[in-house]
Enzyme design. Structure first.
Site, PDB file in Angstrom:
ATOM      1  N   THR A 178      19.770  16.067  13.597  1.00 48.66           N
ATOM      2  CA  THR A 178      21.162  16.299  13.262  1.00 48.66           C
ATOM      3  C   THR A 178      21.254  17.447  12.261  1.00 48.66           C
ATOM      4  O   THR A 178      20.398  17.593  11.404  1.00 48.66           O
ATOM      5  CB  THR A 178      21.744  15.027  12.614  1.00 48.66           C
ATOM      6  OG1 THR A 178      21.420  13.939  13.458  1.00 48.66           O
ATOM      7  CG2 THR A 178      23.226  15.115  12.447  1.00 48.66           C
ATOM      8  N   ASP A 214      10.820  32.229  22.096  1.00 47.58           N
ATOM      9  CA  ASP A 214      12.076  31.657  22.574  1.00 47.58           C
ATOM     10  C   ASP A 214      13.261  32.481  22.070  1.00 47.58           C
ATOM     11  O   ASP A 214      14.236  31.929  21.578  1.00 47.58           O
ATOM     12  CB  ASP A 214      12.178  30.191  22.145  1.00 47.58           C
ATOM     13  CG  ASP A 214      13.126  29.398  23.050  1.00 47.58           C
ATOM     14  OD1 ASP A 214      13.535  29.946  24.103  1.00 47.58           O
ATOM     15  OD2 ASP A 214      13.464  28.262  22.705  1.00 47.58           O
ATOM     16  N   HIS A 272      24.504  18.118  16.717  1.00 44.74           N
ATOM     17  CA  HIS A 272      23.348  17.283  17.041  1.00 44.74           C
ATOM     18  C   HIS A 272      22.469  18.072  17.980  1.00 44.74           C
ATOM     19  O   HIS A 272      22.938  18.577  18.982  1.00 44.74           O
ATOM     20  CB  HIS A 272      23.786  15.991  17.732  1.00 44.74           C
ATOM     21  CG  HIS A 272      24.592  15.098  16.841  1.00 44.74           C
ATOM     22  ND1 HIS A 272      24.018  14.241  15.939  1.00 44.74           N
ATOM     23  CD2 HIS A 272      25.926  14.954  16.712  1.00 44.74           C
ATOM     24  CE1 HIS A 272      24.973  13.590  15.291  1.00 44.74           C
ATOM     25  NE2 HIS A 272      26.153  14.004  15.737  1.00 44.74           N
ATOM     26  N   LYS A 287      18.724  20.503   8.511  1.00 44.68           N
ATOM     27  CA  LYS A 287      18.362  19.859   9.762  1.00 44.68           C
ATOM     28  C   LYS A 287      17.590  18.605   9.414  1.00 44.68           C
ATOM     29  O   LYS A 287      16.592  18.667   8.683  1.00 44.68           O
ATOM     30  CB  LYS A 287      17.485  20.809  10.580  1.00 44.68           C
ATOM     31  CG  LYS A 287      17.539  20.563  12.090  1.00 44.68           C
ATOM     32  CD  LYS A 287      16.399  21.292  12.782  1.00 44.68           C
ATOM     33  CE  LYS A 287      16.838  22.532  13.536  1.00 44.68           C
ATOM     34  NZ  LYS A 287      15.693  23.200  14.184  1.00 44.68           N
TER      35      LYS A 287
END
Ligand SMILES: *[C@@H]1O[C@H](CO)[C@@H](O)[C@H](O)[C@H]1NC(C)=O
Ligand SMILES: *[C@@H]1O[C@H](CO)[C@@H](O)[C@H](O)[C@H]1NC(C)=O
Ligand SMILES: *[C@@H]1O[C@H](CO)[C@@H](O)[C@H](O)[C@H]1NC(C)=O
Length: 976
Positions: free
Chosen positions: A682, A804, A677, A697
């Site tokens: 999820t 990121d 999760h 996803k």
């Protein structure tokens, strides 16, 4: 009476005198003991407040009895030195990696202190203020001590201080100009890398400092002009003012600094000409004036300095010729003058008499022949003469230059045969001969180039066959031989080059069929075989690869166009092959293909029934295919799920060939398939009917009429992230970027279908360690991540900044090949390039975030480089980016850099689990690269393409195992 009184008195005196003498000795002892006790007490205090494992070396249990204190036994402790009277004169805790307050009162407790060295520790709560009370202090070294806040007035130290090293801290506020002006005894001053100071100017008073030898004020926010009176400071041997905001001319008076060996003025805004008086700097060894706005020519007088080893003036506006006298030098090792407007020829004898390591003259207007002696001393690592007007042949001697790492002569007017031995240079990682008029062949010796990653020969007149030996050059990532006269077969051995990313062979005379073996090139992104004489069929297996860019056009290929090409709308890529045919009818206006002859059906068709049925079937298939094809053509154009009778109302956007149906996915979104999760949804792991796995996803969509605004905003940013992810990932393909197969959008949820990564993410693999990642695997992972990011930065029309990069966003496939994932906050940079363009939304993850983010909110490609550096450190050390062990406010970067600075500690940083590793040297080199990636000054970080080169060149068996000493890729800011 008196006498009778006196007698006992004198008797008494006689009796008392020895006692008094004894008492006097006693008080001396007492005083000494007091001083010893005071020193001892201070040291105990220091041990208590300045903490770290190394402090265990101070074992005070031995000094508990008074005797041993009185005997000054602490003088024998490591890091301390005493004079003959037993007073502490030296504290040297450099690189003890301690953290905490440096206690007050050092000067009263240790009044004899002359040298205090606390570099590579973490001094909290600002500059230890009362240090200025130490009236005998001659040397104060607080380099790399993470000190924040201001620097106090150091004037009280004016009658003692000789050396002051405050480099690499986080000082802010005013630069201590006045204090500096007062410290007239100074011989050594270093404030390097304290960019937080307010702008300041050099105080004129220091012109009178007659002892000052070293003045390092680089990256300290200095502004104004270089004052002419600096020429009065004739004792200087080292003057470093780089990385500031200096304007105006370089003063001619600098020529008076007869003892100067090192002059660093790069990264400023200096204008005007280079004064020829600099030729009077007869002791000069290293000069760097790069990245300014200098005009005029390079003075011959400067080039004639006999001991000059390093001459760097790149990226200026210099014109004129390079003085021939440089060819006579017996000292020159680095000549880096790229990015100017220099004309004329290179000195004929360049490198003939000196150990030349770097020749970098790219992007000028230079002409004439390439100098033949540059590798005479067999030390040369780089020949970079890109984009000039050089003509003539390549000197044969270049083929014997076995030390070469990079050989780039592209975009010149060079001609003649390429020396055959050039192709076999054992260490070369790039050979770039493109856009010249070279002739000759690609020699069989190419098979010896075990380190070659890029072979570029486009737009020349290379002829002959492409030797099968190329299959032995297994490091190759990019091959571009386009627009030459190569003929014969495309060697099947190319299929051995498993790292190959780009194969560009267009515009030649290759006349074989397309080898099936190319389908084993799983990393291939670009495959261009167009404009040749290729015959035969297009191998079906090859079309399974579907590289990002595929071009077989204008050949003599025949047979049916493979189904996947039609299905994916890649039919343009086979245009101009008149013998190709369509296996079924597809409505195409351009290019035009005939329908393949139906071999299995006899011409004589009296059975109209078969024709009718097949026509209906064909129309149906064509409808589906055209629909799919349109979907591919406009990748992001949404398209109704073609099976509208299906009970699931999802829109589908697909980016790769799909080997599954939508319903398969939707039906498998059940509890038992959940593997995680996340913040946004999820994640399911689903096995498809064909036995393959995908990760799905599932994200909840925004309810259009949700009244709760906060939730809506959150949802809004989620949508934005989703859109970014889909738009970014959908349009790119690279073996080191996670594949997003498709996206289903429904009314209340969205499904993203990714390739499944059985080995999870890198963070878990490294830090949750179920099983050990061997160094070879980590090596592969490092290189793969670098290639993925480099693709984003350098190979796309508009670079993408991921923003990121972190180990948890690196996924590992079954072979531990890494894939960059999670493009939720990625940013596409607009036209105009890399350096200036930036984005303005704060994003990223603590521990991986480049420091410039903190004050500029700008994300550039260099931010990704920084984050990559952190991941690289994780890979080599096995540590997390932030660990308690590093100390408060300290991260892996500080920890690694400080340990790497002392030879004894290097082993401590390498992952203990790999301690026995024979490739230790390689691990250390990777760390050095990681350190470069994490420099606080973004412009000093390498680009991702450079990182790949550095990683590839970091081979333990190389002769230059410690890396070249030049500053091209090394930091030019002084390393601590
Ligand atoms: C200060 O300490 C560092 C680390 O030990 C050392 O490398 C540097 O040379 C010292 N500076 C001076 C001026 O001695
Ligand atoms: C530098 O030296 C010159 C001549 O030697 C002198 O006239 C001048 O005052 C000096 N400048 C400074 C700032 O000391
Ligand atoms: C440099 O030396 C020349 C003589 O070689 C001299 O004429 C000139 O004045 C000197 N310049 C400086 C700035 O010292």
């Amino acid at each position: 009476m008196v006498s009778s009184f006196l007698l006992p008195l004198s008797f008494l005196l006689l009796f008392l005198l020895p006692l008094a003498a004894a008492a006097a000795t006693d008080s001396a002892v007492a005083a000494a003991t007091d001083s010893a006790a005071a020193q001892f007490n201070f040291l105990s205090l220091l041990k208590k407040s300045f903490k770290g494992p190394s402090m265990a070396r101070w074992d005070f249990n031995r000094f508990n009895d008074l005797d041993s204190r009185a005997n000054y036994s602490y003088c024998n402790l490591p890091g301390l030195g005493c004079d003959s009277a037993g007073d502490v004169v030296l504290i040297d805790l450099s690189s003890w990696f301690l953290a905490g307050d440096f206690p007050a009162g050092v000067c009263s407790a240790l009044p004899a202190l002359r040298a205090l060295r606390l570099g590579y520790n973490e001094i909290r709560n600002g500059f230890p203020g009362d240090l200025t009370d130490c009236s005998f202090l001659e040397e104060l070294n607080l380099t790399h001590a993470r000190i924040t806040g201001g620097v106090p007035d150091l004037s009280p130290l004016r009658s003692s201080l000789l050396a002051l090293d405050l480099s690499n801290n986080y000082f802010t506020g005013e630069f201590p100009v006045a204090a500096l002006a007062n410290l007239s005894l100074l011989e050594y001053v270093n404030f390097n890398e304290n960019p937080g100071f307010e702008v300041w100017k050099l105080p004129e008073a220091i012109a009178g400092f007659t002892n000052l030898k070293v003045l390092i004020l680089s990256t300290t926010s200095m502004r104004g002009k270089i004052p002419p009176w600096i020429g009065n400071m004739t004792s200087l041997t080292d003057l470093e003012l780089s990385g500031n905001f200096l304007v105006g001319n370089i003063p001619a008076t600098l020529g008076r600094l007869q003892k100067l060996q090192l002059l660093e003025l790069y990264y400023n805004k200096l204008t005007g000409e280079i004064p020829h008086e600099l030729g009077n700097l007869t002791s000069l060894i290293d000069i760097d004036m790069s990245d300014n706005h200098l005009v005029g020519s390079i003075p011959a007088s400067l080039c004639g300095i006999p001991g000059l080893q390093v001459l760097q003036v790149y990226t200026n506006n210099l014109t004129g010729e390079i003085p021939q006298v440089l060819g006579n030098s017996s000292a020159l090792t680095i000549l880096s003058i790229y990015g100017n407007k220099l004309t004329g020829e290179l000195p004929v004898d360049l490198g003939r008499y000196s150990n030349l390591i770097v020749l970098e003259v790219s992007e000028n207007l230079l002409s004439g022949p390439l100098p033949r002696y540059v590798c005479a001393q067999r030390q040369l690592l780089y020949i970079l003469v890109v984009r000039n007007n050089f003509s003539g042949e390549l000197p044969a001697s270049y083929g014997e230059c076995n030390s070469l790492l990079r050989f780039r002569v592209n975009d010149n007017n060079l001609s003649g045969r390429v020396p055959e031995s050039l192709f076999g240079l054992p260490h070369a990682s790039i050979i770039d001969l493109g856009f010249n008029s070279f002739e000759g062949i690609i020699a069989k010796s190419i098979g010896n180039s075990k380190n070659l990653t890029a072979l570029f020969l486009p737009n020349n007149k290379i002829s002959g066959v492409l030797p099968p030996e190329i299959g032995l050059a297994t490091s190759l990532v990019k091959i571009d031989l386009s627009n030459n006269l190569l003929s014969g077969p495309i060697p099947a051995e190319l299929g051995h080059l498993t790292l190959l990313n780009q194969l560009s062979l267009q515009g030649n005379k290759f006349d074989s069929s397309i080898p099936e073996s190319l389908s084993s090139l799983k990393s291939l992104n670009v495959l261009n075989l167009s404009n040749n004489h290729l015959t035969g069929k297009i191998p079906d297996s090859l079309c399974e690869l579907l590289p990002n860019s595929l071009d077989f056009s204008n050949n003599q290929l025949s047979g049916p166009i493979p189904f996947p090409l039609i299905k994916q709308g890649l039919i343009d890529g086979v245009a101009g092959n008149p013998l190709l045919c369509l296996p079924f009818h597809v409505n195409l206006t351009d290019p035009v293909f005939t329908l393949c002859p139906r071999r299995n059906f006899r011409r004589r068709l009296n059975n109209m029934w078969i024709v009718g049925v097949s026509a209906i079937l064909a129309i149906f298939v064509v409808l589906l295919l055209v629909k799919r094809w349109l979907g591919k053509k406009s990748v992001l154009m949404k398209q109704d799920a073609f099976s509208s009778s299906s009970s699931f109302s999802y829109d589908i956007t697909s980016f790769h060939k799909l080997s599954f149906e939508q319903h398969e996915i939707v039906e498998s979104l059940i509890e038992k398939n959940i593997i995680g999760h996340g913040g946004s949804g999820t994640v399911y792991k689903i096995e498809l009917s064909n036995g393959e796995w995908v990760a799905v996803k599932k994200l909840w969509s925004r309810k259009t009429k949700d009244p709760v605004t906060a939730k809506e905003e959150q949802q809004g940013s989620l949508d934005r992230e989703l859109r970014t992810e889909v738009e970014t990932l959908g349009s790119i393909r690279h073996k080191n970027i996670v594949k997003l197969y498709c996206c289903f959008s429904g009314v209340d949820s969205k499904l993203l279908v990714y390739e499944y990564m059985p080995n999870g993410n890198l963070w878990d693999a490294l830090h949750q360690g179920k099983s050990l990642l061997e160094w070879n695997t980590r090596h592969k992972i490092a290189l793969g991540i670098a290639q993925g990011i480099a693709y984003l930065h350098h190979d796309l029309l508009f670079p993408i900044v991921h923003r990121d990069i972190k180990s948890s966003n690196i996924l590992l496939d079954a072979d531990f090949e890494p894939k960059v994932a999670d493009f939720g906050i990625a940013k596409v940079l607009q036209a105009g390039g890399n350096r200036e363009t930036s984005t303005t939304v704060i994003a990223g993850t603590y521990g991986y975030l480049a420091p410039e983010y903190a004050y500029s909110f700008k994300a550039t490609t260099k931010c990704d480089v920084y984050s990559f550096g952190v991941v690289l450190m994780e890979l080599v050390t096995g540590k997390k980016p932030v660990e308690a062990e590093f100390g408060e406010n300290r991260d892996i970067i500080h920890w690694v850099s400080s340990k790497m600075s002392t030879k004894e500690c290097i082993d401590e940083v390498l992952d203990k689990q790999l301690a026995w590793n024979p490739l230790k040297e390689e691990m250390i080199q990777f760390l050095r690269i990681a350190i470069r990636c994490t420099y606080s000054n973004p412009s000093l970080r390498p680009t991702m393409n450079e990182v790949i080169q550095l990683l590839t060149e970091a081979h333990p068996c190389k002769p230059d195992a410690n890396g070249p000493p030049f500053k091209l890729v090394e930091p030019r800011h002084r390393k601590g």
